[in-house]
Design a protein around this motif. Structure first.
Motif, PDB file in Angstrom:
ATOM      1  N   SER A 193      31.721  25.090  45.234  1.00 35.22           N
ATOM      2  CA  SER A 193      30.347  25.317  45.693  1.00 35.22           C
ATOM      3  C   SER A 193      29.848  26.639  45.136  1.00 35.22           C
ATOM      4  O   SER A 193      30.645  27.512  44.764  1.00 35.22           O
ATOM      5  CB  SER A 193      30.296  25.347  47.221  1.00 35.22           C
ATOM      6  N   GLU A 194      28.547  26.807  45.068  1.00 36.35           N
ATOM      7  CA  GLU A 194      27.985  28.058  44.561  1.00 36.35           C
ATOM      8  C   GLU A 194      28.463  29.241  45.395  1.00 36.35           C
ATOM      9  O   GLU A 194      28.748  30.322  44.866  1.00 36.35           O
ATOM     10  CB  GLU A 194      26.461  27.993  44.575  1.00 36.35           C
ATOM     11  N   LYS A 195      28.581  29.022  46.688  1.00 36.27           N
ATOM     12  CA  LYS A 195      29.053  30.077  47.578  1.00 36.27           C
ATOM     13  C   LYS A 195      30.478  30.481  47.236  1.00 36.27           C
ATOM     14  O   LYS A 195      30.806  31.674  47.187  1.00 36.27           O
ATOM     15  CB  LYS A 195      28.972  29.596  49.030  1.00 36.27           C
ATOM     16  N   ASP A 196      31.323  29.497  46.970  1.00 30.78           N
ATOM     17  CA  ASP A 196      32.718  29.799  46.654  1.00 30.78           C
ATOM     18  C   ASP A 196      32.875  30.353  45.244  1.00 30.78           C
ATOM     19  O   ASP A 196      33.785  31.145  44.970  1.00 30.78           O
ATOM     20  CB  ASP A 196      33.590  28.558  46.845  1.00 30.78           C
ATOM     21  N   GLN A 197      32.003  29.960  44.325  1.00 24.32           N
ATOM     22  CA  GLN A 197      32.011  30.553  42.987  1.00 24.32           C
ATOM     23  C   GLN A 197      31.743  32.054  43.084  1.00 24.32           C
ATOM     24  O   GLN A 197      32.433  32.869  42.465  1.00 24.32           O
ATOM     25  CB  GLN A 197      30.953  29.891  42.107  1.00 24.32           C
ATOM     26  N   GLN A 198      30.721  32.400  43.843  1.00 25.68           N
ATOM     27  CA  GLN A 198      30.377  33.812  44.013  1.00 25.68           C
ATOM     28  C   GLN A 198      31.511  34.562  44.709  1.00 25.68           C
ATOM     29  O   GLN A 198      31.824  35.709  44.354  1.00 25.68           O
ATOM     30  CB  GLN A 198      29.085  33.936  44.813  1.00 25.68           C
ATOM     31  N   ALA A 199      32.121  33.914  45.689  1.00 31.15           N
ATOM     32  CA  ALA A 199      33.219  34.549  46.420  1.00 31.15           C
ATOM     33  C   ALA A 199      34.410  34.799  45.498  1.00 31.15           C
ATOM     34  O   ALA A 199      35.015  35.879  45.516  1.00 31.15           O
ATOM     35  CB  ALA A 199      33.640  33.675  47.606  1.00 31.15           C
ATOM     36  N   LEU A 200      34.744  33.801  44.680  1.00 30.92           N
ATOM     37  CA  LEU A 200      35.876  33.946  43.756  1.00 30.92           C
ATOM     38  C   LEU A 200      35.626  35.066  42.751  1.00 30.92           C
ATOM     39  O   LEU A 200      36.514  35.882  42.484  1.00 30.92           O
ATOM     40  CB  LEU A 200      36.130  32.624  43.038  1.00 30.92           C
ATOM     41  N   MET A 201      34.414  35.136  42.219  1.00 30.94           N
ATOM     42  CA  MET A 201      34.114  36.175  41.233  1.00 30.94           C
ATOM     43  C   MET A 201      34.021  37.553  41.865  1.00 30.94           C
ATOM     44  O   MET A 201      34.230  38.563  41.189  1.00 30.94           O
ATOM     45  CB  MET A 201      32.813  35.843  40.494  1.00 30.94           C
ATOM     46  N   SER A 202      33.742  37.601  43.168  1.00 29.97           N
ATOM     47  CA  SER A 202      33.683  38.900  43.845  1.00 29.97           C
ATOM     48  C   SER A 202      35.053  39.570  43.899  1.00 29.97           C
ATOM     49  O   SER A 202      35.154  40.789  44.085  1.00 29.97           O
ATOM     50  CB  SER A 202      33.120  38.741  45.266  1.00 29.97           C
ATOM     51  N   VAL A 203      36.133  38.771  43.768  1.00 31.85           N
ATOM     52  CA  VAL A 203      37.488  39.339  43.784  1.00 31.85           C
ATOM     53  C   VAL A 203      38.136  39.203  42.404  1.00 31.85           C
ATOM     54  O   VAL A 203      39.351  39.339  42.268  1.00 31.85           O
ATOM     55  CB  VAL A 203      38.357  38.666  44.869  1.00 31.85           C
ATOM     56  N   SER A 204      37.329  38.933  41.394  1.00 31.36           N
ATOM     57  CA  SER A 204      37.819  38.837  40.023  1.00 31.36           C
ATOM     58  C   SER A 204      37.140  39.936  39.196  1.00 31.36           C
ATOM     59  O   SER A 204      36.788  40.975  39.726  1.00 31.36           O
ATOM     60  CB  SER A 204      37.550  37.436  39.464  1.00 31.36           C
ATOM     61  N   GLY A 205      36.951  39.708  37.915  1.00 27.77           N
ATOM     62  CA  GLY A 205      36.270  40.706  37.090  1.00 27.77           C
ATOM     63  C   GLY A 205      36.965  42.043  37.089  1.00 27.77           C
ATOM     64  O   GLY A 205      38.180  42.140  36.883  1.00 27.77           O
ATOM     65  N   GLU A 206      36.208  43.092  37.331  1.00 28.06           N
ATOM     66  CA  GLU A 206      36.766  44.447  37.296  1.00 28.06           C
ATOM     67  C   GLU A 206      37.846  44.638  38.354  1.00 28.06           C
ATOM     68  O   GLU A 206      38.868  45.301  38.113  1.00 28.06           O
ATOM     69  CB  GLU A 206      35.656  45.479  37.491  1.00 28.06           C
ATOM     70  N   LYS A 207      37.659  44.044  39.527  1.00 29.69           N
ATOM     71  CA  LYS A 207      38.637  44.208  40.608  1.00 29.69           C
ATOM     72  C   LYS A 207      39.983  43.600  40.233  1.00 29.69           C
ATOM     73  O   LYS A 207      41.045  44.213  40.442  1.00 29.69           O
ATOM     74  CB  LYS A 207      38.106  43.569  41.895  1.00 29.69           C
ATOM     75  N   LEU A 208      39.972  42.404  39.679  1.00 33.25           N
ATOM     76  CA  LEU A 208      41.206  41.743  39.257  1.00 33.25           C
ATOM     77  C   LEU A 208      41.825  42.466  38.066  1.00 33.25           C
ATOM     78  O   LEU A 208      43.052  42.611  37.987  1.00 33.25           O
ATOM     79  CB  LEU A 208      40.920  40.280  38.908  1.00 33.25           C
ATOM     80  N   SER A 209      41.001  42.937  37.150  1.00 29.28           N
ATOM     81  CA  SER A 209      41.494  43.674  35.983  1.00 29.28           C
ATOM     82  C   SER A 209      42.202  44.953  36.414  1.00 29.28           C
ATOM     83  O   SER A 209      43.271  45.299  35.890  1.00 29.28           O
ATOM     84  CB  SER A 209      40.325  44.004  35.041  1.00 29.28           C
ATOM     85  N   ARG A 210      41.627  45.651  37.373  1.00 29.76           N
ATOM     86  CA  ARG A 210      42.240  46.880  37.883  1.00 29.76           C
ATOM     87  C   ARG A 210      43.585  46.575  38.554  1.00 29.76           C
ATOM     88  O   ARG A 210      44.575  47.273  38.341  1.00 29.76           O
ATOM     89  CB  ARG A 210      41.304  47.565  38.889  1.00 29.76           C
ATOM     90  N   LEU A 211      43.600  45.527  39.365  1.00 29.75           N
ATOM     91  CA  LEU A 211      44.829  45.130  40.047  1.00 29.75           C
ATOM     92  C   LEU A 211      45.946  44.850  39.047  1.00 29.75           C
ATOM     93  O   LEU A 211      47.071  45.348  39.194  1.00 29.75           O
ATOM     94  CB  LEU A 211      44.568  43.882  40.893  1.00 29.75           C
ATOM     95  N   ALA A 212      45.635  44.053  38.032  1.00 33.00           N
ATOM     96  CA  ALA A 212      46.648  43.668  37.050  1.00 33.00           C
ATOM     97  C   ALA A 212      47.123  44.868  36.237  1.00 33.00           C
ATOM     98  O   ALA A 212      48.328  45.059  36.033  1.00 33.00           O
ATOM     99  CB  ALA A 212      46.095  42.589  36.129  1.00 33.00           C
ATOM    100  N   GLY A 213      46.187  45.687  35.767  1.00 32.38           N
ATOM    101  CA  GLY A 213      46.568  46.855  34.981  1.00 32.38           C
ATOM    102  C   GLY A 213      47.459  47.805  35.766  1.00 32.38           C
ATOM    103  O   GLY A 213      48.465  48.307  35.255  1.00 32.38           O
ATOM    104  N   LYS A 214      47.108  48.034  37.011  1.00 33.53           N
ATOM    105  CA  LYS A 214      47.909  48.939  37.853  1.00 33.53           C
ATOM    106  C   LYS A 214      49.301  48.368  38.114  1.00 33.53           C
ATOM    107  O   LYS A 214      50.303  49.084  38.033  1.00 33.53           O
ATOM    108  CB  LYS A 214      47.195  49.202  39.177  1.00 33.53           C
ATOM    109  N   ALA A 215      49.371  47.068  38.413  1.00 33.27           N
ATOM    110  CA  ALA A 215      50.664  46.447  38.705  1.00 33.27           C
ATOM    111  C   ALA A 215      51.594  46.519  37.499  1.00 33.27           C
ATOM    112  O   ALA A 215      52.778  46.851  37.631  1.00 33.27           O
ATOM    113  CB  ALA A 215      50.456  44.997  39.126  1.00 33.27           C
ATOM    114  N   TRP A 216      51.060  46.218  36.331  1.00 33.97           N
ATOM    115  CA  TRP A 216      51.887  46.252  35.125  1.00 33.97           C
ATOM    116  C   TRP A 216      52.239  47.694  34.738  1.00 33.97           C
ATOM    117  O   TRP A 216      53.367  47.975  34.326  1.00 33.97           O
ATOM    118  CB  TRP A 216      51.168  45.548  33.983  1.00 33.97           C
ATOM    119  N   GLY A 217      51.298  48.601  34.874  1.00 31.27           N
ATOM    120  CA  GLY A 217      51.573  49.995  34.536  1.00 31.27           C
ATOM    121  C   GLY A 217      52.595  50.622  35.478  1.00 31.27           C
ATOM    122  O   GLY A 217      53.521  51.322  35.041  1.00 31.27           O
ATOM    123  N   ASP A 218      52.450  50.361  36.773  1.00 25.33           N
ATOM    124  CA  ASP A 218      53.383  50.924  37.759  1.00 25.33           C
ATOM    125  C   ASP A 218      54.804  50.419  37.544  1.00 25.33           C
ATOM    126  O   ASP A 218      55.778  51.113  37.854  1.00 25.33           O
ATOM    127  CB  ASP A 218      52.936  50.573  39.184  1.00 25.33           C
TER     128      ASP A 218
END
Length: 337
Positions: A249-274
């Motif tokens: 649904s459009e609502k769930d698309q927006q919700a999924l992207m709200s925790v992706s993009g820069e936020k997901l990129s930061r999470l992954a970079g930090k996890a791999w770097g640490d």
């Protein structure tokens, strides 16, 4: 008349039940992964993102991991063909398709994986999206691992020591770097490295330090030569099938992207770097000789001189895709460091 009223009432109840069912239906996204369960992507990144997605969609979307789906480069095809809904992999495993992301891989440009991952996502949004490199995929995040270093079965006191040596390379900028340094390149996916070093197929690898533990390289390597800003890094993409995304649904698309993009990129970079800290601990536990170089070390000076032209070559590649390469590089550098 009574029968008609009863039928209408029954239909109304059924319609209400159907609407209630649809409203509470759960979509499970199948996410493919090619690394072992202990690797940062599977132990930290995917579980955290799965929790974020479930919370953001109020339980309507869940994430389920699937292991052992083949070569890492096949993840792009598996997602595009909707065999799985989402995955991640190394951009360099598909030469030529994702040339812009090589920006983050350039020698010395990404000493901090978290900062570099966020910087790469922001540059993607501002400069790279218009090049449509991810046509056929829904891009969810970008990240890099910690600084790539040199792991060998022999001591390295100068760059001349690795000339003509059989060194495993993984794609992207590291291939070009290996050519400049004169190594004998041996291509192979990361999960094959342990076996190749154990059997003497290769005498060394370019890898982040974390893989001393998570790919068990500490068991087959003897020397770690660590450059202060690393020799390179590797760009990874996290992506989803567009049809799988559009089915939400459009609502769930927006919700999924709200925790992706820069936020997901930061999470992954930090996890791999640490996770590099785990690699250094594994190196010490296995008696690996660690040579941490400084900026004044002749080998570092020699390496910088040898690879200095690579940024200019990347700018030319970006300009050829109608992207302002110099502006993108300047932005990346200001954010990554």
């Amino acid at each position: 008349m009574k029968k008609i009223t009863t039928l209408l009432a029954t239909a109304s109840v059924c319609a209400g039940m159907l609407m209630s069912f649809n409203a509470s239906a759960v979509t499970t996204l199948k996410v493919g992964t090619w690394l072992p369960p202990t690797a940062p992507q599977n132990a930290v990144v995917w579980p955290t993102w799965a929790k974020w997605v479930e919370e953001a969609t109020e339980g309507r979307v869940k994430v389920e991991l699937e292991y052992g789906l083949g070569h890492p480069k096949s993840m792009f095809d598996l997602v595009e063909d909707q065999v799985i809904d989402a995955s991640f992999t190394v951009n360099g495993y598909v030469p030529g398709r994702f040339s812009l992301g090589k920006l983050a891989e350039l020698p010395g440009e990404s000493p901090n994986a978290e900062k570099a991952s966020v910087a790469l996502w922001d540059v993607q949004e501002k400069y790279f999206n218009k090049a449509n490199e991810y046509d056929g995929l829904k891009l969810l995040g970008l990240f890099v691992h910690g600084p790539g270093q040199l792991h060998t079965t022999f001591p390295v006191n100068s760059l001349a020591d690795i000339k003509d040596k059989k060194i495993r390379i993984g794609g992207g900028v590291v291939n070009e770097m290996g050519q400049i340094l004169g190594v004998t390149p041996v291509g192979a996916p990361a999960p094959k490295i342990y076996e190749m070093m154990q059997q003497g197929v290769v005498e060394g690898v370019f890898l982040p330090v974390l893989d001393l533990k998570y790919l068990r390289v500490a068991e087959v390597s003897k020397y770690l030569t660590a450059f202060p800003d690393g020799m390179y890094t590797t760009t990874f993409s996290i992506f989803m099938n567009p049809d799988s995304f559009d089915a939400l649904s459009e609502k769930d698309q927006q919700a999924l992207m709200s925790v992706s993009g820069e936020k997901l990129s930061r999470l992954a970079g930090k996890a791999w770097g640490d996770a590099d800290a785990d690699g250094y601990a594994e190196a010490k536990a296995n008696g690996i000789v660690i040579n941490k170089l400084t900026d004044s070390d002749p080998m570092v000076t020699e390496f910088k001189a040898a690879t200095a032209s690579m940024s200019a070559e990347w700018i030319e590649q970006a300009d050829a895709k109608n992207v302002d390469g110099q502006a993108a590089l300047d932005m990346f550098r200001s954010l990554a460091k």
